[in-house]
Design a protein around this motif. Structure first.
Motif, PDB file in Angstrom:
ATOM      1  N   TYR A 146     -73.522  54.404   8.561  1.00 33.45           N
ATOM      2  CA  TYR A 146     -72.255  55.036   8.937  1.00 33.45           C
ATOM      3  C   TYR A 146     -71.901  56.215   8.038  1.00 33.45           C
ATOM      4  CZ  TYR A 146     -71.381  51.499  12.404  1.00 33.45           C
ATOM      5  OH  TYR A 146     -71.475  50.709  13.520  1.00 33.45           O
ATOM      6  N   GLU A 147     -72.503  56.282   6.867  1.00 32.77           N
ATOM      7  CA  GLU A 147     -72.243  57.404   5.961  1.00 32.77           C
ATOM      8  C   GLU A 147     -73.060  58.627   6.341  1.00 32.77           C
ATOM      9  OE1 GLU A 147     -73.051  55.905   2.043  1.00 32.77           O
ATOM     10  OE2 GLU A 147     -71.331  54.546   2.094  1.00 32.77           O
ATOM     11  N   ASP A 148     -74.337  58.407   6.662  1.00 32.13           N
ATOM     12  CA  ASP A 148     -75.241  59.514   6.989  1.00 32.13           C
ATOM     13  C   ASP A 148     -76.385  58.944   7.819  1.00 32.13           C
ATOM     14  OD1 ASP A 148     -77.572  61.315   6.727  1.00 32.13           O
ATOM     15  OD2 ASP A 148     -76.306  62.441   5.329  1.00 32.13           O
ATOM     16  N   LEU A 149     -76.447  59.339   9.075  1.00 30.19           N
ATOM     17  CA  LEU A 149     -77.443  58.786   9.995  1.00 30.19           C
ATOM     18  C   LEU A 149     -78.861  59.008   9.493  1.00 30.19           C
ATOM     19  CD1 LEU A 149     -77.749  57.299  12.692  1.00 30.19           C
ATOM     20  CD2 LEU A 149     -77.746  59.517  13.834  1.00 30.19           C
ATOM     21  N   ASP A 150     -79.149  60.198   8.958  1.00 31.69           N
ATOM     22  CA  ASP A 150     -80.499  60.484   8.483  1.00 31.69           C
ATOM     23  C   ASP A 150     -80.851  59.709   7.220  1.00 31.69           C
ATOM     24  OD1 ASP A 150     -81.527  62.182  10.482  1.00 31.69           O
ATOM     25  OD2 ASP A 150     -80.278  63.817   9.728  1.00 31.69           O
ATOM     26  N   LYS A 151     -79.894  59.528   6.325  1.00 29.13           N
ATOM     27  CA  LYS A 151     -80.151  58.716   5.128  1.00 29.13           C
ATOM     28  C   LYS A 151     -80.375  57.253   5.522  1.00 29.13           C
ATOM     29  CE  LYS A 151     -77.818  61.576   1.705  1.00 29.13           C
ATOM     30  NZ  LYS A 151     -76.669  61.688   0.789  1.00 29.13           N
ATOM     31  N   GLY A 152     -79.602  56.789   6.490  1.00 26.42           N
ATOM     32  CA  GLY A 152     -79.805  55.432   6.991  1.00 26.42           C
ATOM     33  C   GLY A 152     -81.170  55.278   7.635  1.00 26.42           C
ATOM     34  N   LEU A 153     -81.557  56.279   8.397  1.00 24.66           N
ATOM     35  CA  LEU A 153     -82.868  56.250   9.045  1.00 24.66           C
ATOM     36  C   LEU A 153     -83.988  56.239   8.011  1.00 24.66           C
ATOM     37  CD1 LEU A 153     -84.140  56.289  11.886  1.00 24.66           C
ATOM     38  CD2 LEU A 153     -84.216  58.776  11.705  1.00 24.66           C
ATOM     39  N   LEU A 154     -83.875  57.077   6.987  1.00 25.04           N
ATOM     40  CA  LEU A 154     -84.872  57.098   5.912  1.00 25.04           C
ATOM     41  C   LEU A 154     -84.977  55.715   5.259  1.00 25.04           C
ATOM     42  CD1 LEU A 154     -86.889  58.548   4.042  1.00 25.04           C
ATOM     43  CD2 LEU A 154     -84.923  59.205   2.628  1.00 25.04           C
ATOM     44  N   GLN A 155     -83.843  55.106   4.975  1.00 24.71           N
ATOM     45  CA  GLN A 155     -83.865  53.770   4.369  1.00 24.71           C
ATOM     46  C   GLN A 155     -84.486  52.749   5.320  1.00 24.71           C
ATOM     47  OE1 GLN A 155     -83.048  53.099   1.114  1.00 24.71           O
ATOM     48  NE2 GLN A 155     -84.116  51.218   1.644  1.00 24.71           N
ATOM     49  N   GLY A 156     -84.207  52.874   6.607  1.00 26.14           N
ATOM     50  CA  GLY A 156     -84.826  51.980   7.593  1.00 26.14           C
ATOM     51  C   GLY A 156     -86.341  52.125   7.593  1.00 26.14           C
ATOM     52  N   PHE A 157     -86.825  53.365   7.557  1.00 30.75           N
ATOM     53  CA  PHE A 157     -88.279  53.586   7.477  1.00 30.75           C
ATOM     54  C   PHE A 157     -88.845  53.015   6.188  1.00 30.75           C
ATOM     55  CE2 PHE A 157     -87.630  57.488  10.313  1.00 30.75           C
ATOM     56  CZ  PHE A 157     -88.101  56.841  11.439  1.00 30.75           C
ATOM     57  N   LYS A 177     -94.979  59.638   9.448  1.00 33.01           N
ATOM     58  CA  LYS A 177     -94.597  61.033   9.713  1.00 33.01           C
ATOM     59  C   LYS A 177     -93.082  61.177   9.841  1.00 33.01           C
ATOM     60  CE  LYS A 177     -98.884  62.342  12.047  1.00 33.01           C
ATOM     61  NZ  LYS A 177     -99.500  62.681  13.350  1.00 33.01           N
ATOM     62  N   ALA A 178     -92.453  60.251  10.552  1.00 31.32           N
ATOM     63  CA  ALA A 178     -91.002  60.311  10.732  1.00 31.32           C
ATOM     64  C   ALA A 178     -90.288  60.115   9.400  1.00 31.32           C
ATOM     65  CB  ALA A 178     -90.547  59.254  11.739  1.00 31.32           C
ATOM     66  N   ARG A 179     -90.775  59.208   8.590  1.00 35.82           N
ATOM     67  CA  ARG A 179     -90.191  58.963   7.269  1.00 35.82           C
ATOM     68  C   ARG A 179     -90.302  60.210   6.404  1.00 35.82           C
ATOM     69  NH1 ARG A 179     -91.663  59.168   1.755  1.00 35.82           N
ATOM     70  NH2 ARG A 179     -90.343  57.709   0.649  1.00 35.82           N
ATOM     71  N   ASN A 180     -91.483  60.814   6.370  1.00 38.89           N
ATOM     72  CA  ASN A 180     -91.691  61.996   5.539  1.00 38.89           C
ATOM     73  C   ASN A 180     -90.839  63.172   6.026  1.00 38.89           C
ATOM     74  OD1 ASN A 180     -93.410  60.558   3.920  1.00 38.89           O
ATOM     75  ND2 ASN A 180     -95.268  61.364   4.853  1.00 38.89           N
ATOM     76  N   GLN A 181     -90.693  63.315   7.327  1.00 35.77           N
ATOM     77  CA  GLN A 181     -89.843  64.380   7.861  1.00 35.77           C
ATOM     78  C   GLN A 181     -88.390  64.175   7.438  1.00 35.77           C
ATOM     79  OE1 GLN A 181     -89.123  64.544  12.097  1.00 35.77           O
ATOM     80  NE2 GLN A 181     -88.614  66.709  12.002  1.00 35.77           N
ATOM     81  N   ARG A 182     -87.902  62.937   7.507  1.00 37.70           N
ATOM     82  CA  ARG A 182     -86.528  62.648   7.086  1.00 37.70           C
ATOM     83  C   ARG A 182     -86.345  63.033   5.628  1.00 37.70           C
ATOM     84  NH1 ARG A 182     -85.972  62.418  11.389  1.00 37.70           N
ATOM     85  NH2 ARG A 182     -84.783  64.244  10.917  1.00 37.70           N
ATOM     86  N   LEU A 183     -87.324  62.682   4.802  1.00 34.35           N
ATOM     87  CA  LEU A 183     -87.258  62.986   3.367  1.00 34.35           C
ATOM     88  C   LEU A 183     -87.175  64.489   3.144  1.00 34.35           C
ATOM     89  CD1 LEU A 183     -87.367  61.396   0.698  1.00 34.35           C
ATOM     90  CD2 LEU A 183     -89.830  61.760   0.689  1.00 34.35           C
ATOM     91  N   LYS A 184     -88.015  65.241   3.832  1.00 33.82           N
ATOM     92  CA  LYS A 184     -88.010  66.710   3.697  1.00 33.82           C
ATOM     93  C   LYS A 184     -86.694  67.309   4.222  1.00 33.82           C
ATOM     94  CE  LYS A 184     -93.009  67.132   4.160  1.00 33.82           C
ATOM     95  NZ  LYS A 184     -94.106  67.538   5.049  1.00 33.82           N
ATOM     96  N   ASP A 185     -86.248  66.830   5.360  1.00 37.76           N
ATOM     97  CA  ASP A 185     -85.003  67.347   5.935  1.00 37.76           C
ATOM     98  C   ASP A 185     -83.808  67.066   5.028  1.00 37.76           C
ATOM     99  OD1 ASP A 185     -86.457  68.236   8.106  1.00 37.76           O
ATOM    100  OD2 ASP A 185     -85.740  66.673   9.477  1.00 37.76           O
TER     101      ASP A 185
END
Length: 189
Positions: A146-157, A177-185
């Motif tokens: 709920y704080e940051d969708l992309d940070k949550g997604l990275l943690q999920g990965f 690949k999705a995890r690494n992209q989230r990290l870079k973004d």
């Protein structure tokens, strides 16, 4: 259509899976509303995300072959991930869902992928944070979602990869690949 899907799910899924599905629906609708995404699309994708989950390995592979679904070898060999691909096709053929956002969210909820759309992120995360989930770190992940969708997604990965490593299971390249992209973004923010 929602009631027709629920009726089919009740007959198709064991009680625990159905409760999980309802939990994913609630989490997905809440996240969609929070992030200004279509709640109706989130509801449909969440309801159908595990529609094919209880098919056997043989049934999943047979379905893929009969319907000539495009599946890479790594995914094909990891049958636990195939229900996303099959479920998306079933959503289209059995319920007439043609919205690509919904179908992609169903298809990729098991692995993630590069360039995920917001609905895909919501369904992927909702599968991990729904109210029936109880594992170390779930409360922190719920908060982060709920704080940051992309940070949550990275943690999920990260959680998925840690679990797969700990249990000596295959990690699909889409997840990495999705995890690494989230990290870079996130580094660019």
């Amino acid at each position: 259509m929602i009631e027709r899907i629920k009726s089919r799910l009740k007959k198709r899924q064991p009680y625990g899976r159905y409760q999980h599905t309802l939990g994913v629906v609630k989490a997905a609708c809440d996240l969609a509303e929070h992030y200004g995404i279509s709640v109706d699309k989130a509801r449909l994708a969440a309801l159908l995300h595990d529609y094919a989950k209880d098919l056997t390995e043989h049934e999943l592979k047979k379905y893929i072959e009969v319907h000539k679904l495009e599946v890479d070898q790594s995914l094909y060999e990891t049958y636990e991930l195939l229900h996303g691909v099959v479920g998306a096709h079933m959503a289209k053929t059995e319920f007439g869902i043609h919205d690509e956002e919904i179908l992609q969210a169903i298809r990729y909820h098991t692995t993630g992928r590069l360039h995920m759309e917001p609905l895909e992120k919501i369904i992927y995360l909702s599968d991990f944070i729904e109210e029936n989930r109880n594992y170390p770190g779930v409360e922190a992940l719920r908060k982060l979602a709920y704080e940051d969708l992309d940070k949550g997604l990275l943690q999920g990965f990260n959680n998925t990869i840690r679990f797969l490593l700990a249990t000596d299971k295959v990690i699909h390249c889409n997840t990495v690949k999705a995890r690494n992209q989230r990290l870079k973004d996130l580094a660019k923010k």
